[in-house]
Scaffold this motif. Structure first.
Motif, PDB file in Angstrom:
ATOM      1  N   LEU A 244     -46.527 -68.652   8.354  1.00 49.60           N
ATOM      2  CA  LEU A 244     -47.583 -69.248   9.176  1.00 49.60           C
ATOM      3  C   LEU A 244     -47.276 -70.705   9.485  1.00 49.60           C
ATOM      4  CD1 LEU A 244     -50.831 -67.823   7.547  1.00 49.60           C
ATOM      5  CD2 LEU A 244     -50.009 -67.345   9.847  1.00 49.60           C
ATOM      6  N   LEU A 245     -46.841 -71.443   8.473  1.00 52.99           N
ATOM      7  CA  LEU A 245     -46.548 -72.863   8.673  1.00 52.99           C
ATOM      8  C   LEU A 245     -45.358 -73.042   9.603  1.00 52.99           C
ATOM      9  CD1 LEU A 245     -47.292 -75.748   7.957  1.00 52.99           C
ATOM     10  CD2 LEU A 245     -45.817 -75.589   5.953  1.00 52.99           C
ATOM     11  N   PHE A 246     -44.294 -72.287   9.352  1.00 53.08           N
ATOM     12  CA  PHE A 246     -43.104 -72.374  10.204  1.00 53.08           C
ATOM     13  C   PHE A 246     -43.425 -71.936  11.632  1.00 53.08           C
ATOM     14  CE2 PHE A 246     -39.809 -69.742  12.197  1.00 53.08           C
ATOM     15  CZ  PHE A 246     -38.861 -70.715  12.478  1.00 53.08           C
ATOM     16  N   GLY A 247     -44.091 -70.800  11.760  1.00 48.37           N
ATOM     17  CA  GLY A 247     -44.388 -70.269  13.082  1.00 48.37           C
ATOM     18  C   GLY A 247     -45.334 -71.154  13.864  1.00 48.37           C
ATOM     19  N   GLY A 248     -46.385 -71.644  13.204  1.00 48.70           N
ATOM     20  CA  GLY A 248     -47.336 -72.518  13.880  1.00 48.70           C
ATOM     21  C   GLY A 248     -46.684 -73.792  14.367  1.00 48.70           C
TER      22      GLY A 248
ATOM     23  N   ALA B 276     -43.466 -74.218  15.047  1.00 50.55           N
ATOM     24  CA  ALA B 276     -42.539 -73.887  16.130  1.00 50.55           C
ATOM     25  C   ALA B 276     -43.272 -73.682  17.444  1.00 50.55           C
ATOM     26  CB  ALA B 276     -41.741 -72.632  15.764  1.00 50.55           C
ATOM     27  N   VAL B 277     -44.414 -72.978  17.396  1.00 46.18           N
ATOM     28  CA  VAL B 277     -45.182 -72.723  18.612  1.00 46.18           C
ATOM     29  C   VAL B 277     -45.710 -74.022  19.202  1.00 46.18           C
ATOM     30  CG1 VAL B 277     -47.283 -71.678  19.526  1.00 46.18           C
ATOM     31  CG2 VAL B 277     -45.806 -70.353  18.029  1.00 46.18           C
ATOM     32  N   VAL B 278     -46.273 -74.880  18.364  1.00 39.27           N
ATOM     33  CA  VAL B 278     -46.848 -76.136  18.863  1.00 39.27           C
ATOM     34  C   VAL B 278     -45.774 -77.032  19.459  1.00 39.27           C
ATOM     35  CG1 VAL B 278     -48.003 -78.269  18.196  1.00 39.27           C
ATOM     36  CG2 VAL B 278     -48.836 -76.093  17.321  1.00 39.27           C
ATOM     37  N   ARG B 279     -44.695 -77.244  18.726  1.00 43.09           N
ATOM     38  CA  ARG B 279     -43.641 -78.132  19.236  1.00 43.09           C
ATOM     39  C   ARG B 279     -42.997 -77.552  20.498  1.00 43.09           C
ATOM     40  NH1 ARG B 279     -40.180 -81.102  14.477  1.00 43.09           N
ATOM     41  NH2 ARG B 279     -41.941 -81.827  13.240  1.00 43.09           N
TER      42      ARG B 279
ATOM     43  N   GLY C  22     -54.644 -78.448  20.180  1.00 50.05           N
ATOM     44  CA  GLY C  22     -55.841 -77.901  19.548  1.00 50.05           C
ATOM     45  C   GLY C  22     -55.708 -76.433  19.218  1.00 50.05           C
ATOM     46  N   PHE C  23     -55.282 -75.632  20.202  1.00 51.38           N
ATOM     47  CA  PHE C  23     -55.109 -74.203  19.956  1.00 51.38           C
ATOM     48  C   PHE C  23     -53.941 -73.941  19.009  1.00 51.38           C
ATOM     49  CE2 PHE C  23     -57.491 -73.334  23.990  1.00 51.38           C
ATOM     50  CZ  PHE C  23     -58.439 -72.489  23.425  1.00 51.38           C
ATOM     51  N   GLY C  24     -52.863 -74.707  19.183  1.00 59.26           N
ATOM     52  CA  GLY C  24     -51.663 -74.441  18.396  1.00 59.26           C
ATOM     53  C   GLY C  24     -51.867 -74.634  16.913  1.00 59.26           C
ATOM     54  N   THR C  25     -52.532 -75.736  16.520  1.00 63.74           N
ATOM     55  CA  THR C  25     -52.744 -75.966  15.097  1.00 63.74           C
ATOM     56  C   THR C  25     -53.755 -74.987  14.508  1.00 63.74           C
ATOM     57  OG1 THR C  25     -54.387 -77.677  15.611  1.00 63.74           O
ATOM     58  CG2 THR C  25     -52.136 -78.405  15.213  1.00 63.74           C
ATOM     59  N   SER C  26     -54.575 -74.368  15.361  1.00 61.52           N
ATOM     60  CA  SER C  26     -55.536 -73.367  14.890  1.00 61.52           C
ATOM     61  C   SER C  26     -54.999 -71.937  15.020  1.00 61.52           C
ATOM     62  CB  SER C  26     -56.850 -73.476  15.679  1.00 61.52           C
ATOM     63  OG  SER C  26     -57.497 -74.708  15.428  1.00 61.52           O
ATOM     64  N   LEU C  27     -53.758 -71.801  15.508  1.00 62.53           N
ATOM     65  CA  LEU C  27     -53.184 -70.469  15.708  1.00 62.53           C
ATOM     66  C   LEU C  27     -53.132 -69.648  14.425  1.00 62.53           C
ATOM     67  CD1 LEU C  27     -51.877 -68.516  17.744  1.00 62.53           C
ATOM     68  CD2 LEU C  27     -49.661 -69.577  17.207  1.00 62.53           C
ATOM     69  N   PRO C  28     -52.708 -70.217  13.276  1.00 65.52           N
ATOM     70  CA  PRO C  28     -52.701 -69.412  12.042  1.00 65.52           C
ATOM     71  C   PRO C  28     -54.074 -68.862  11.696  1.00 65.52           C
ATOM     72  CG  PRO C  28     -51.364 -71.368  11.754  1.00 65.52           C
ATOM     73  CD  PRO C  28     -52.082 -71.537  13.063  1.00 65.52           C
ATOM     74  N   GLU C  29     -55.123 -69.696  11.807  1.00 67.41           N
ATOM     75  CA  GLU C  29     -56.470 -69.202  11.511  1.00 67.41           C
ATOM     76  C   GLU C  29     -56.853 -68.045  12.430  1.00 67.41           C
ATOM     77  OE1 GLU C  29     -55.805 -72.493  11.698  1.00 67.41           O
ATOM     78  OE2 GLU C  29     -57.133 -73.691  10.409  1.00 67.41           O
ATOM     79  N   MET C  30     -56.511 -68.178  13.722  1.00 68.62           N
ATOM     80  CA  MET C  30     -56.893 -67.156  14.681  1.00 68.62           C
ATOM     81  C   MET C  30     -56.208 -65.821  14.379  1.00 68.62           C
ATOM     82  SD  MET C  30     -56.561 -67.094  18.847  1.00 68.62           S
ATOM     83  CE  MET C  30     -54.794 -66.810  18.821  1.00 68.62           C
ATOM     84  N   VAL C  31     -54.901 -65.854  14.167  1.00 68.11           N
ATOM     85  CA  VAL C  31     -54.168 -64.612  13.941  1.00 68.11           C
ATOM     86  C   VAL C  31     -54.587 -63.970  12.623  1.00 68.11           C
ATOM     87  CG1 VAL C  31     -51.881 -63.576  13.696  1.00 68.11           C
ATOM     88  CG2 VAL C  31     -52.233 -65.442  15.310  1.00 68.11           C
ATOM     89  N   VAL C  32     -54.790 -64.782  11.595  1.00 64.90           N
ATOM     90  CA  VAL C  32     -55.228 -64.244  10.307  1.00 64.90           C
ATOM     91  C   VAL C  32     -56.599 -63.598  10.430  1.00 64.90           C
ATOM     92  CG1 VAL C  32     -56.018 -64.885   7.995  1.00 64.90           C
ATOM     93  CG2 VAL C  32     -53.832 -65.732   8.840  1.00 64.90           C
TER      94      VAL C  32
ATOM     95  N   THR D 255     -54.193 -71.535   5.831  1.00 60.54           N
ATOM     96  CA  THR D 255     -54.200 -71.601   7.296  1.00 60.54           C
ATOM     97  C   THR D 255     -54.521 -73.002   7.807  1.00 60.54           C
ATOM     98  OG1 THR D 255     -56.508 -70.845   7.341  1.00 60.54           O
ATOM     99  CG2 THR D 255     -54.794 -69.167   7.578  1.00 60.54           C
ATOM    100  N   SER D 256     -54.987 -73.882   6.919  1.00 63.49           N
ATOM    101  CA  SER D 256     -55.257 -75.273   7.313  1.00 63.49           C
ATOM    102  C   SER D 256     -54.027 -76.165   7.160  1.00 63.49           C
ATOM    103  CB  SER D 256     -56.403 -75.856   6.465  1.00 63.49           C
ATOM    104  OG  SER D 256     -57.622 -75.194   6.734  1.00 63.49           O
ATOM    105  N   LEU D 257     -52.922 -75.594   6.690  1.00 64.19           N
ATOM    106  CA  LEU D 257     -51.716 -76.400   6.468  1.00 64.19           C
ATOM    107  C   LEU D 257     -51.213 -77.095   7.740  1.00 64.19           C
ATOM    108  CD1 LEU D 257     -49.712 -74.173   3.947  1.00 64.19           C
ATOM    109  CD2 LEU D 257     -50.979 -76.281   3.479  1.00 64.19           C
ATOM    110  N   PRO D 258     -51.229 -76.429   8.924  1.00 57.99           N
ATOM    111  CA  PRO D 258     -50.784 -77.153  10.127  1.00 57.99           C
ATOM    112  C   PRO D 258     -51.628 -78.392  10.417  1.00 57.99           C
ATOM    113  CG  PRO D 258     -50.772 -74.795  10.535  1.00 57.99           C
ATOM    114  CD  PRO D 258     -51.459 -75.005   9.215  1.00 57.99           C
ATOM    115  N   GLU D 259     -52.964 -78.270  10.277  1.00 59.25           N
ATOM    116  CA  GLU D 259     -53.830 -79.434  10.482  1.00 59.25           C
ATOM    117  C   GLU D 259     -53.539 -80.513   9.444  1.00 59.25           C
ATOM    118  OE1 GLU D 259     -54.939 -76.350  10.522  1.00 59.25           O
ATOM    119  OE2 GLU D 259     -56.333 -76.035  12.190  1.00 59.25           O
TER     120      GLU D 259
END
Length: 322
Positions: free
Chosen positions: A13-17, A19-22, A44-54, A218-222
Motif C-alpha cells: 500500500l505504501l509503495f503503490g500509493g 508510486a501512483v501519487v508521484r 488529495g485522492f492519491g494519498t487517500s487511495l490506500p484507504e479507498m481500495v481497502v 492506510t494513513s501511512l501515505p498522509e
C-alpha cells in the motif's frame, strides 16, 4: 502468517500509493495541469487511495466493519497521530486565512457523516449524496482559488509542490502509475484478508481491527507527506494535507464504498468512536481558526490522546456495554 500478510499488505500500500501519487503528479505537470488542481485532486485522492481500495475491498468481501472502521479510524489517526507527531518534530503554526475555509468544510463533513450514520447504515443513496457534496466542494474550490489567488489557493499549490514528481518519459510514468495501482490493489487484498483473520483469531469485531491496525496502516501515505512537510518547515502544507484527507475520507471513500455494499454502523461505532471523531476534530479547531501554534508539548498531548484512544479499543470496552 497473518502478521506477514498484514505487514506485506502495508508495504505494498505504501509503495503503490507513493508510486501512483508521484507518477500522477509528474504526468499532470507534463500535460500542463495547474498546480492548484494537482494539489486539490491528485494529491488529495492519491494519498487517500490506500484507504479507498481497502474499504471497497473489505465491503465487497463482506467485512463492512473493517471498511467503516478504516474511514473513521483514519480520520482520528490523521488528526491526533499525524498532527501530533508532526508538531513534536517541528511546532505547527498556520495562517488562519489559508486553512479556515477548508477547516470548516472538514467540520461540516464530519457532522454530516455522523448525522447520516445515526440511521444505522450508509446506503448507496447516502453515498451518492456525499459524492455530490465532495464534487461541489472541489468544484467551488478550484473556481474560487483560481479566480482569487489568495492564501488558500497558494496552500493548495504548495501541496502539489511537496510531491517529488517522476522525471521520466511519459510511457514510463504511465507504467509506474499502473504498477503502483496494481500494488495498492494487491496490498489491500492482503491487508483485508490478514486483518479479518486476525480479528477472528483475537476474538474481536472487525470494526476494532479497522479502527486501529488498518487505519494506522492506510494513513501511512498522509503521515509520510505531513512528516516531510513538517521537516521542511511547511506547516501549512502539513495541516492542509490532513484536512483535505479527512474530507476525502468521509465523503469520497465512504461514498464510493457504499456503491459496492451498504455500510452498517455497530453500537460501538455510534456510541463511542463517532463521538471520539467529533471531539478529535473540534480539539484542533482553535488552532486552525486563530493561528495558535501547536508546540511540541501540545503535539505530544495529541499523540498521547491517540494512544489512549487505541488502548480504549482493546481494554475495558465491556464496561461501556459494547
Amino acid at each position: 502468517m497473518l502478521y506477514v500478510e498484514i505487514v506485506a499488505g502495508f508495504a505494498l500500500l505504501l509503495f503503490g500509493g507513493e508510486a501512483v501519487v508521484r507518477g500522477a503528479v509528474g504526468l499532470a505537470q507534463k500535460l500542463g495541469v495547474s498546480p492548484l488542481i494537482i494539489g486539490l485532486t491528485i494529491v488529495g485522492f492519491g494519498t487517500s487511495l490506500p484507504e479507498m481500495v481497502v474499504s471497497v475491498n473489505a465491503a465487497i468481501v463482506g467485512s463492512a466493519g473493517i471498511a467503516i472502521g478504516n474511514v473513521v479510524g483514519s480520520n482520528i489517526a490523521n488528526t491526533l497521530m499525524i498532527l501530533g507527531v508532526s508538531a513534536v518534530l517541528a511546532p505547527i503554526a498556520v495562517h488562519p486565512k489559508a486553512v479556515s475555509r477548508d477547516t470548516m468544510c472538514m467540520v461540516a463533513a464530519t457532522l454530516v457523516f455522523c448525522a447520516l450514520s445515526l440511521t444505522g447504515e450508509l446506503n448507496s443513496w447516502h453515498g451518492i449524496a456525499m459524492l455530490i457534496l465532495l464534487a461541489a466542494y472541489i468544484g467551488f474550490t478550484v473556481w474560487h482559488d483560481d479566480k482569487t489567488h489568495d492564501a488558500v489557493a497558494e496552500l493548495h499549490r504548495e501541496e502539489a509542490g511537496e510531491i517529488e514528481k517522476v522525471e521520466l518519459r511519459t510511457p514510463y510514468v504511465i507504467a509506474i502509475i499502473l504498477i503502483g495501482m496494481f500494488a495498492v490493489v494487491a496490498g489491500a487484498e492482503w491487508l483485508v484478508d490478514g486483518a479479518s483473520g486476525l480479528a477472528r483469531q483475537m476474538g474481536v469485531p472487525d470494526e476494532i481491527i479497522g479502527l486501529t491496525i488498518v487505519a494506522i496502516g492506510t494513513s501511512l501515505p498522509e503521515l509520510a507527506t505531513s512528516f516531510a512537510a513538517a521537516w521542511r518547515g511547511h506547516s501549512d502544507v502539513c495541516v492542509g494535507n490532513v484536512i483535505g484527507s479527512n474530507i476525502f475520507n468521509l465523503f469520497g471513500i465512504a461514498g464510493i464504498t457504499t456503491l459496492f455494499a451498504p455500510l452498517p454502523f455497530s453500537d460501538q461505532i455510534i456510541g463511542f468512536d463517532l463521538p471520539c471523531l467529533v471531539i478529535a476534530t473540534l480539539v484542533i479547531l482553535p488552532f486552525m481558526l486563530t493561528g495558535l501554534r501547536i508546540n511540541r508539548i501540545e503535539g505530544g498531548i495529541l499523540f498521547a490522546l491517540y494512544g489512549a484512544y487505541l488502548t480504549s479499543q482493546f481494554v475495558g470496552m465491556k464496561s461501556f456495554g459494547f
